[in-house]
Design an enzyme around this catalytic site. Structure first.
Site, PDB file in Angstrom:
ATOM      1  N   LYS A  42      -9.510   0.574   2.647  1.00  0.00           N
ATOM      2  CA  LYS A  42     -10.272  -0.623   2.372  1.00  0.00           C
ATOM      3  C   LYS A  42      -9.329  -1.805   2.142  1.00  0.00           C
ATOM      4  O   LYS A  42      -9.752  -2.949   2.135  1.00  0.00           O
ATOM      5  CB  LYS A  42     -11.111  -0.437   1.090  1.00  0.00           C
ATOM      6  CG  LYS A  42     -12.055   0.712   1.106  1.00  0.00           C
ATOM      7  CD  LYS A  42     -12.644   0.846  -0.329  1.00  0.00           C
ATOM      8  CE  LYS A  42     -13.044   2.268  -0.557  1.00  0.00           C
ATOM      9  NZ  LYS A  42     -13.376   2.529  -1.976  1.00  0.00           N
ATOM     10  N   GLY A  43      -8.057  -1.481   1.953  1.00  0.00           N
ATOM     11  CA  GLY A  43      -7.087  -2.488   1.515  1.00  0.00           C
ATOM     12  C   GLY A  43      -6.954  -3.704   2.399  1.00  0.00           C
ATOM     13  O   GLY A  43      -6.610  -4.788   1.934  1.00  0.00           O
ATOM     14  N   GLU A  99      -3.120  -3.654   8.691  1.00  0.00           N
ATOM     15  CA  GLU A  99      -2.905  -2.914   7.438  1.00  0.00           C
ATOM     16  C   GLU A  99      -2.579  -3.873   6.296  1.00  0.00           C
ATOM     17  O   GLU A  99      -2.074  -4.969   6.524  1.00  0.00           O
ATOM     18  CB  GLU A  99      -1.721  -1.953   7.607  1.00  0.00           C
ATOM     19  CG  GLU A  99      -2.071  -0.478   7.571  1.00  0.00           C
ATOM     20  CD  GLU A  99      -2.578   0.054   6.237  1.00  0.00           C
ATOM     21  OE1 GLU A  99      -3.236  -0.672   5.480  1.00  0.00           O
ATOM     22  OE2 GLU A  99      -2.313   1.238   5.962  1.00  0.00           O
ATOM     23  N   ASP A 100      -2.852  -3.414   5.103  1.00  0.00           N
ATOM     24  CA  ASP A 100      -2.501  -4.236   3.940  1.00  0.00           C
ATOM     25  C   ASP A 100      -1.006  -4.151   3.636  1.00  0.00           C
ATOM     26  O   ASP A 100      -0.342  -5.144   3.407  1.00  0.00           O
ATOM     27  CB  ASP A 100      -3.327  -3.831   2.706  1.00  0.00           C
ATOM     28  CG  ASP A 100      -3.306  -2.326   2.397  1.00  0.00           C
ATOM     29  OD1 ASP A 100      -2.665  -1.560   3.144  1.00  0.00           O
ATOM     30  OD2 ASP A 100      -3.922  -1.924   1.399  1.00  0.00           O
ATOM     31  N   ASP A 103       4.332   1.015   3.456  1.00  0.00           N
ATOM     32  CA  ASP A 103       5.130   1.516   2.334  1.00  0.00           C
ATOM     33  C   ASP A 103       6.021   2.652   2.850  1.00  0.00           C
ATOM     34  O   ASP A 103       7.037   2.393   3.497  1.00  0.00           O
ATOM     35  CB  ASP A 103       4.144   1.944   1.236  1.00  0.00           C
ATOM     36  CG  ASP A 103       4.801   2.363  -0.068  1.00  0.00           C
ATOM     37  OD1 ASP A 103       5.868   1.833  -0.389  1.00  0.00           O
ATOM     38  OD2 ASP A 103       4.229   3.211  -0.766  1.00  0.00           O
ATOM     39  N   LYS A 131       7.226  -3.040   2.607  1.00  0.00           N
ATOM     40  CA  LYS A 131       8.203  -2.619   1.590  1.00  0.00           C
ATOM     41  C   LYS A 131       9.252  -1.761   2.286  1.00  0.00           C
ATOM     42  O   LYS A 131       9.186  -0.536   2.225  1.00  0.00           O
ATOM     43  CB  LYS A 131       7.516  -1.729   0.542  1.00  0.00           C
ATOM     44  CG  LYS A 131       6.785  -2.405  -0.576  1.00  0.00           C
ATOM     45  CD  LYS A 131       6.411  -1.326  -1.601  1.00  0.00           C
ATOM     46  CE  LYS A 131       5.219  -1.687  -2.427  1.00  0.00           C
ATOM     47  NZ  LYS A 131       4.693  -0.527  -3.184  1.00  0.00           N
ATOM     48  N   PHE A 152       4.757  -1.947  -7.442  1.00  0.00           N
ATOM     49  CA  PHE A 152       3.390  -1.652  -7.057  1.00  0.00           C
ATOM     50  C   PHE A 152       2.574  -2.935  -7.181  1.00  0.00           C
ATOM     51  O   PHE A 152       2.502  -3.546  -8.237  1.00  0.00           O
ATOM     52  CB  PHE A 152       2.775  -0.543  -7.916  1.00  0.00           C
ATOM     53  CG  PHE A 152       1.533   0.012  -7.297  1.00  0.00           C
ATOM     54  CD1 PHE A 152       1.622   0.936  -6.258  1.00  0.00           C
ATOM     55  CD2 PHE A 152       0.281  -0.424  -7.702  1.00  0.00           C
ATOM     56  CE1 PHE A 152       0.472   1.421  -5.641  1.00  0.00           C
ATOM     57  CE2 PHE A 152      -0.871   0.063  -7.092  1.00  0.00           C
ATOM     58  CZ  PHE A 152      -0.769   0.989  -6.061  1.00  0.00           C
ATOM     59  N   VAL A 153       1.982  -3.347  -6.059  1.00  0.00           N
ATOM     60  CA  VAL A 153       1.282  -4.637  -6.026  1.00  0.00           C
ATOM     61  C   VAL A 153      -0.222  -4.456  -5.831  1.00  0.00           C
ATOM     62  O   VAL A 153      -0.672  -3.476  -5.243  1.00  0.00           O
ATOM     63  CB  VAL A 153       1.849  -5.560  -4.922  1.00  0.00           C
ATOM     64  CG1 VAL A 153       3.298  -5.909  -5.194  1.00  0.00           C
ATOM     65  CG2 VAL A 153       1.709  -4.930  -3.538  1.00  0.00           C
ATOM     66  N   ASP A 159      -5.448  -2.345  -4.121  1.00  0.00           N
ATOM     67  CA  ASP A 159      -5.994  -1.846  -5.382  1.00  0.00           C
ATOM     68  C   ASP A 159      -5.020  -0.967  -6.148  1.00  0.00           C
ATOM     69  O   ASP A 159      -4.050  -0.446  -5.601  1.00  0.00           O
ATOM     70  CB  ASP A 159      -7.236  -1.006  -5.102  1.00  0.00           C
ATOM     71  CG  ASP A 159      -6.875   0.376  -4.532  1.00  0.00           C
ATOM     72  OD1 ASP A 159      -6.127   0.417  -3.525  1.00  0.00           O
ATOM     73  OD2 ASP A 159      -7.292   1.396  -5.096  1.00  0.00           O
ATOM     74  N   ARG A 165      -8.859  -5.461  -6.359  1.00  0.00           N
ATOM     75  CA  ARG A 165      -8.930  -5.910  -4.954  1.00  0.00           C
ATOM     76  C   ARG A 165      -9.389  -7.354  -4.849  1.00  0.00           C
ATOM     77  O   ARG A 165      -9.069  -8.054  -3.889  1.00  0.00           O
ATOM     78  CB  ARG A 165      -9.919  -5.033  -4.168  1.00  0.00           C
ATOM     79  CG  ARG A 165      -9.483  -3.593  -3.981  1.00  0.00           C
ATOM     80  CD  ARG A 165     -10.345  -2.946  -2.903  1.00  0.00           C
ATOM     81  NE  ARG A 165     -10.298  -1.491  -2.925  1.00  0.00           N
ATOM     82  CZ  ARG A 165      -9.375  -0.740  -2.335  1.00  0.00           C
ATOM     83  NH1 ARG A 165      -8.404  -1.318  -1.659  1.00  0.00           N
ATOM     84  NH2 ARG A 165      -9.415   0.572  -2.411  1.00  0.00           N
TER      85      ARG A 165
HETATM   86  P1  IMP Z   1       2.215   4.576   3.233  1.00  0.00           P
HETATM   87  O1  IMP Z   1       1.601   5.684   4.016  1.00  0.00           O
HETATM   88  O2  IMP Z   1       3.106   5.084   2.146  1.00  0.00           O
HETATM   89  O3  IMP Z   1       2.903   3.528   4.073  1.00  0.00           O
HETATM   90  O4  IMP Z   1       1.050   3.924   2.413  1.00  0.00           O
HETATM   91  C1  IMP Z   1       0.277   2.943   2.881  1.00  0.00           C
HETATM   92  C2  IMP Z   1      -0.936   2.783   1.990  1.00  0.00           C
HETATM   93  O5  IMP Z   1      -0.638   3.035   0.618  1.00  0.00           O
HETATM   94  C3  IMP Z   1      -1.395   1.365   2.036  1.00  0.00           C
HETATM   95  O6  IMP Z   1      -2.325   1.175   3.047  1.00  0.00           O
HETATM   96  C4  IMP Z   1      -1.975   1.148   0.660  1.00  0.00           C
HETATM   97  O7  IMP Z   1      -3.335   1.510   0.660  1.00  0.00           O
HETATM   98  C5  IMP Z   1      -1.216   2.086  -0.231  1.00  0.00           C
HETATM   99  N1  IMP Z   1      -0.144   1.383  -0.958  1.00  0.00           N
HETATM  100  C6  IMP Z   1       1.194   1.480  -0.775  1.00  0.00           C
HETATM  101  N2  IMP Z   1       1.878   0.689  -1.602  1.00  0.00           N
HETATM  102  C7  IMP Z   1       0.943   0.051  -2.348  1.00  0.00           C
HETATM  103  C8  IMP Z   1       1.017  -0.942  -3.388  1.00  0.00           C
HETATM  104  O8  IMP Z   1       2.084  -1.424  -3.817  1.00  0.00           O
HETATM  105  N3  IMP Z   1      -0.180  -1.357  -3.887  1.00  0.00           N
HETATM  106  C9  IMP Z   1      -1.376  -0.874  -3.465  1.00  0.00           C
HETATM  107  N4  IMP Z   1      -1.494   0.021  -2.491  1.00  0.00           N
HETATM  108  C10 IMP Z   1      -0.342   0.491  -1.939  1.00  0.00           C
HETATM  109 MG    MG Z   2      -4.465   0.860   2.764  1.00  0.00          MG
END
Ligand code: IMP
Ligand code: MG
Length: 179
Positions: A42-43, A99-100, A103, A131, A152-153, A159, A165
């Site tokens: 949902k981000g 994507e939001d 990470d 990141k 963590f943002v 969220d 959100r």
């Molecule tokens: P990844 O698979 O580790 O790249 O994670 C991506 C997903 O993790 C994003 O779409 C977010 O929903 C969540 N996420 C990663 N870092 C953060 C953060 O700092 N704040 C909030 N959600 C995060």
């Molecule tokens: Mg997300």
């Protein structure tokens, strides 16, 4: 809600500038193509809603929901599809995943794999936040709004435990909130 924020990283004005820049780049790059914006729920909803209005060429939209996070702040490493695209014909389409935040990259690596298998004409990634320090998967963003440090943002769609959100800016959450 505001009291849980340690620091504002991107203000409403900065977010607006970022989204305008990305919209202009995408408009230029996708002229004459069959652009489909794929929002990762949902981000990315707020980013998606603002970004699509800065894209000045025809495009369609669709939504996917995947999960790799529980209610914590670290990825579980396991991704599952909660909602797939409504449109099953991705062949010939130019998919742009919206994507939001990028990470570890585990979520997008998985999404790229399953969407590529459906033979789109092209597939790229547009992320609001990146990141890079935390990357585990070999994934990079074709369009990135801003690189941020390893904190963590929340806000502007992002969220913690489904909260924050609706904050209009992106801010770092006080560690005391999740520790
Ligand atoms: P990844 O698979 O580790 O790249 O994670 C991506 C997903 O993790 C994003 O779409 C977010 O929903 C969540 N996420 C990663 N870092 C953060 C953060 O700092 N704040 C909030 N959600 C995060
Ligand atoms: Mg997300």
């Amino acid at each position: 809600m505001i009291n849980d924020i340690e620091k504002v990283l991107l203000s409403e004005e900065q977010l607006k500038e970022i989204v305008q820049r990305l919209g202009a780049e995408i408009t230029n790059d996708y002229r004459g193509k069959k652009l489909v914006l794929v929002s990762v729920l949902k981000g990315s909803v707020i980013f998606m809603a603002d970004l699509m209005r800065e894209i000045k060429i025809p495009c369609s939209i669709d939504f996917m929901s995947v999960s790799s996070y529980g209610s914590g702040t670290k990825t579980s490493g396991v991704v599952k599809i909660i909602k797939d695209l409504d449109t099953d014909v991705v062949e010939g389409s130019d998919l742009l995943i919206v994507e939001d935040i990028l990470d570890s990259g585990v979520t997008l690596e998985y999404l790229m794999k399953i969407l590529s298998a459906r033979n789109p004409n092209s597939i790229k990634i547009c992320t609001l936040l990146d990141k890079p320090e935390r990357r585990k998967a070999n994934i990079f963003a074709d369009y990135a709004g801003a690189q941020i440090p390893d904190a963590f943002v929340v806000g502007y769609g992002l969220d913690y435990d489904e909260k924050y959100r609706n904050l209009p800016f992106v801010g770092a959450l006080k560690p005391a909130v999740y520790e």
